[in-house]
Design a protein around this motif. Structure first.
Motif, PDB file in Angstrom:
ATOM      1  N   ARG A  33      51.479  48.707  42.555  1.00 31.50           N
ATOM      2  CA  ARG A  33      50.343  49.219  41.785  1.00 31.50           C
ATOM      3  C   ARG A  33      49.760  48.086  40.944  1.00 31.50           C
ATOM      4  NH1 ARG A  33      54.839  51.263  39.209  1.00 31.50           N
ATOM      5  NH2 ARG A  33      55.135  50.539  37.058  1.00 31.50           N
ATOM      6  N   GLY A  34      48.602  48.378  40.374  1.00 30.77           N
ATOM      7  CA  GLY A  34      47.940  47.432  39.487  1.00 30.77           C
ATOM      8  C   GLY A  34      46.934  46.569  40.216  1.00 30.77           C
ATOM      9  N   GLY A  35      45.724  46.559  39.700  1.00 29.34           N
ATOM     10  CA  GLY A  35      44.687  45.714  40.272  1.00 29.34           C
ATOM     11  C   GLY A  35      43.991  46.327  41.470  1.00 29.34           C
ATOM     12  N   THR A  36      42.892  45.729  41.803  1.00 25.19           N
ATOM     13  CA  THR A  36      42.079  46.145  42.947  1.00 25.19           C
ATOM     14  C   THR A  36      42.051  44.993  43.943  1.00 25.19           C
ATOM     15  OG1 THR A  36      40.068  45.202  41.987  1.00 25.19           O
ATOM     16  CG2 THR A  36      40.582  47.511  41.419  1.00 25.19           C
ATOM     17  N   ALA A  37      41.335  45.187  45.036  1.00 25.29           N
ATOM     18  CA  ALA A  37      41.179  44.105  46.008  1.00 25.29           C
ATOM     19  C   ALA A  37      40.517  42.893  45.349  1.00 25.29           C
ATOM     20  CB  ALA A  37      40.365  44.586  47.202  1.00 25.29           C
ATOM     21  N   VAL A  38      39.592  43.140  44.441  1.00 25.14           N
ATOM     22  CA  VAL A  38      38.933  42.042  43.722  1.00 25.14           C
ATOM     23  C   VAL A  38      39.948  41.320  42.835  1.00 25.14           C
ATOM     24  CG1 VAL A  38      37.167  41.480  41.999  1.00 25.14           C
ATOM     25  CG2 VAL A  38      36.671  43.135  43.808  1.00 25.14           C
ATOM     26  N   GLY A  39      40.793  42.068  42.131  1.00 30.22           N
ATOM     27  CA  GLY A  39      41.812  41.464  41.284  1.00 30.22           C
ATOM     28  C   GLY A  39      42.828  40.664  42.083  1.00 30.22           C
ATOM     29  N   ILE A  40      43.186  41.157  43.245  1.00 33.61           N
ATOM     30  CA  ILE A  40      44.121  40.428  44.111  1.00 33.61           C
ATOM     31  C   ILE A  40      43.493  39.121  44.579  1.00 33.61           C
ATOM     32  CG2 ILE A  40      45.320  40.483  46.336  1.00 33.61           C
ATOM     33  CD1 ILE A  40      45.552  43.580  45.844  1.00 33.61           C
ATOM     34  N   ALA A  41      42.237  39.189  44.994  1.00 38.23           N
ATOM     35  CA  ALA A  41      41.537  37.971  45.420  1.00 38.23           C
ATOM     36  C   ALA A  41      41.423  36.979  44.267  1.00 38.23           C
ATOM     37  CB  ALA A  41      40.157  38.319  45.970  1.00 38.23           C
ATOM     38  N   ARG A  42      41.127  37.487  43.073  1.00 39.56           N
ATOM     39  CA  ARG A  42      41.028  36.612  41.903  1.00 39.56           C
ATOM     40  C   ARG A  42      42.380  35.955  41.629  1.00 39.56           C
ATOM     41  NH1 ARG A  42      37.231  34.180  40.548  1.00 39.56           N
ATOM     42  NH2 ARG A  42      35.924  36.004  40.287  1.00 39.56           N
ATOM     43  N   ALA A  43      43.460  36.725  41.713  1.00 44.45           N
ATOM     44  CA  ALA A  43      44.798  36.180  41.472  1.00 44.45           C
ATOM     45  C   ALA A  43      45.154  35.115  42.502  1.00 44.45           C
ATOM     46  CB  ALA A  43      45.830  37.307  41.485  1.00 44.45           C
ATOM     47  N   GLU A  44      44.809  35.349  43.738  1.00 44.63           N
ATOM     48  CA  GLU A  44      45.109  34.365  44.780  1.00 44.63           C
ATOM     49  C   GLU A  44      44.380  33.049  44.500  1.00 44.63           C
ATOM     50  OE1 GLU A  44      44.060  36.644  48.231  1.00 44.63           O
ATOM     51  OE2 GLU A  44      46.070  37.510  48.388  1.00 44.63           O
ATOM     52  N   GLY A  45      43.120  33.150  44.074  1.00 44.12           N
ATOM     53  CA  GLY A  45      42.367  31.947  43.733  1.00 44.12           C
ATOM     54  C   GLY A  45      42.925  31.233  42.524  1.00 44.12           C
ATOM     55  N   LEU A  46      43.259  31.995  41.484  1.00 37.49           N
ATOM     56  CA  LEU A  46      43.834  31.399  40.276  1.00 37.49           C
ATOM     57  C   LEU A  46      45.185  30.775  40.571  1.00 37.49           C
ATOM     58  CD1 LEU A  46      42.954  34.154  37.631  1.00 37.49           C
ATOM     59  CD2 LEU A  46      41.913  31.877  37.819  1.00 37.49           C
ATOM     60  N   ALA A  47      46.029  31.503  41.308  1.00 37.35           N
ATOM     61  CA  ALA A  47      47.364  30.990  41.629  1.00 37.35           C
ATOM     62  C   ALA A  47      47.276  29.714  42.458  1.00 37.35           C
ATOM     63  CB  ALA A  47      48.182  32.055  42.357  1.00 37.35           C
ATOM     64  N   GLY A  48      46.266  29.620  43.317  1.00 35.45           N
ATOM     65  CA  GLY A  48      46.075  28.432  44.139  1.00 35.45           C
ATOM     66  C   GLY A  48      45.309  27.332  43.433  1.00 35.45           C
ATOM     67  N   ARG A  49      44.920  27.590  42.173  1.00 32.87           N
ATOM     68  CA  ARG A  49      44.165  26.654  41.352  1.00 32.87           C
ATOM     69  C   ARG A  49      42.863  26.228  42.019  1.00 32.87           C
ATOM     70  NH1 ARG A  49      46.985  22.008  38.795  1.00 32.87           N
ATOM     71  NH2 ARG A  49      45.353  22.342  37.259  1.00 32.87           N
ATOM     72  N   SER A  50      42.223  27.193  42.683  1.00 34.04           N
ATOM     73  CA  SER A  50      40.920  26.937  43.292  1.00 34.04           C
ATOM     74  C   SER A  50      39.874  26.758  42.203  1.00 34.04           C
ATOM     75  CB  SER A  50      40.514  28.112  44.193  1.00 34.04           C
ATOM     76  OG  SER A  50      41.444  28.274  45.227  1.00 34.04           O
ATOM     77  N   PRO A  51      39.020  25.739  42.326  1.00 32.20           N
ATOM     78  CA  PRO A  51      37.974  25.533  41.319  1.00 32.20           C
ATOM     79  C   PRO A  51      37.028  26.726  41.242  1.00 32.20           C
ATOM     80  CG  PRO A  51      38.185  23.613  42.739  1.00 32.20           C
ATOM     81  CD  PRO A  51      39.008  24.710  43.357  1.00 32.20           C
ATOM     82  N   LEU A  52      36.617  27.043  40.028  1.00 34.07           N
ATOM     83  CA  LEU A  52      35.702  28.150  39.775  1.00 34.07           C
ATOM     84  C   LEU A  52      34.353  27.618  39.310  1.00 34.07           C
ATOM     85  CD1 LEU A  52      38.212  30.308  37.734  1.00 34.07           C
ATOM     86  CD2 LEU A  52      37.476  30.748  40.070  1.00 34.07           C
ATOM     87  N   GLN A  53      33.305  28.315  39.664  1.00 36.72           N
ATOM     88  CA  GLN A  53      31.975  27.988  39.177  1.00 36.72           C
ATOM     89  C   GLN A  53      31.753  28.696  37.840  1.00 36.72           C
ATOM     90  OE1 GLN A  53      30.027  25.742  40.775  1.00 36.72           O
ATOM     91  NE2 GLN A  53      31.751  25.535  42.183  1.00 36.72           N
TER      92      GLN A  53
END
Length: 124
Positions: free
Chosen positions: A43-63
């Motif tokens: 539980r916890g989070g949505t598909a958007v939150g999961i995608a955001r976590a994957e990007g943050l965890a991978g240290r992907s640059p953000l605009q």
């Protein structure tokens, strides 16, 4: 105007499309923890939150626009901190897990600390 005069193709241009924000290791670690919590508790989070976590965890640059989205998410969801089970290691609330997916308290602090750099790029 020639191709070479176009500001969008200038590699030294530091506008909203060229300035990026790399999540610090502490934010990446919290987002990865959020993904682990979601997998463990289902539980916890949505598909958007999961995608955001994957990007943050991978240290992907953000605009800049993405930084604004993250800041907005924290502002809209700050009330979840009052939920039963917030940060309970045995049975964390869905809100806690979602909060971690977005980088947790360190993610919120990072986005706010960078506000002076990204906000002008979002307001035109």
């Amino acid at each position: 105007m020639s191709f070479f005069d176009d500001p969008w193709t200038d590699p030294t241009d530091r506008d909203a499309f060229s300035l990026s924000f790399v999540p610090p290791p502490t934010v990446a670690a919290v987002a990865a923890e959020g993904l682990a919590l979601r997998a463990r508790f289902g539980r916890g989070g949505t598909a958007v939150g999961i995608a955001r976590a994957e990007g943050l965890a991978g240290r992907s640059p953000l605009q800049a626009a993405e930084m604004r989205v993250i800041a907005g998410w924290f502002a809209r969801h700050s009330k979840v901190r009052r939920a039963t089970g917030w940060a309970d290691p045995e049975k964390p609330s869905a809100g806690w897990i979602a909060w971690q997916l977005w980088g947790g308290d360190v993610g919120r602090a990072w986005v706010e600390a960078e506000r002076g750099r990204w906000l002008p790029l979002c307001t035109g």
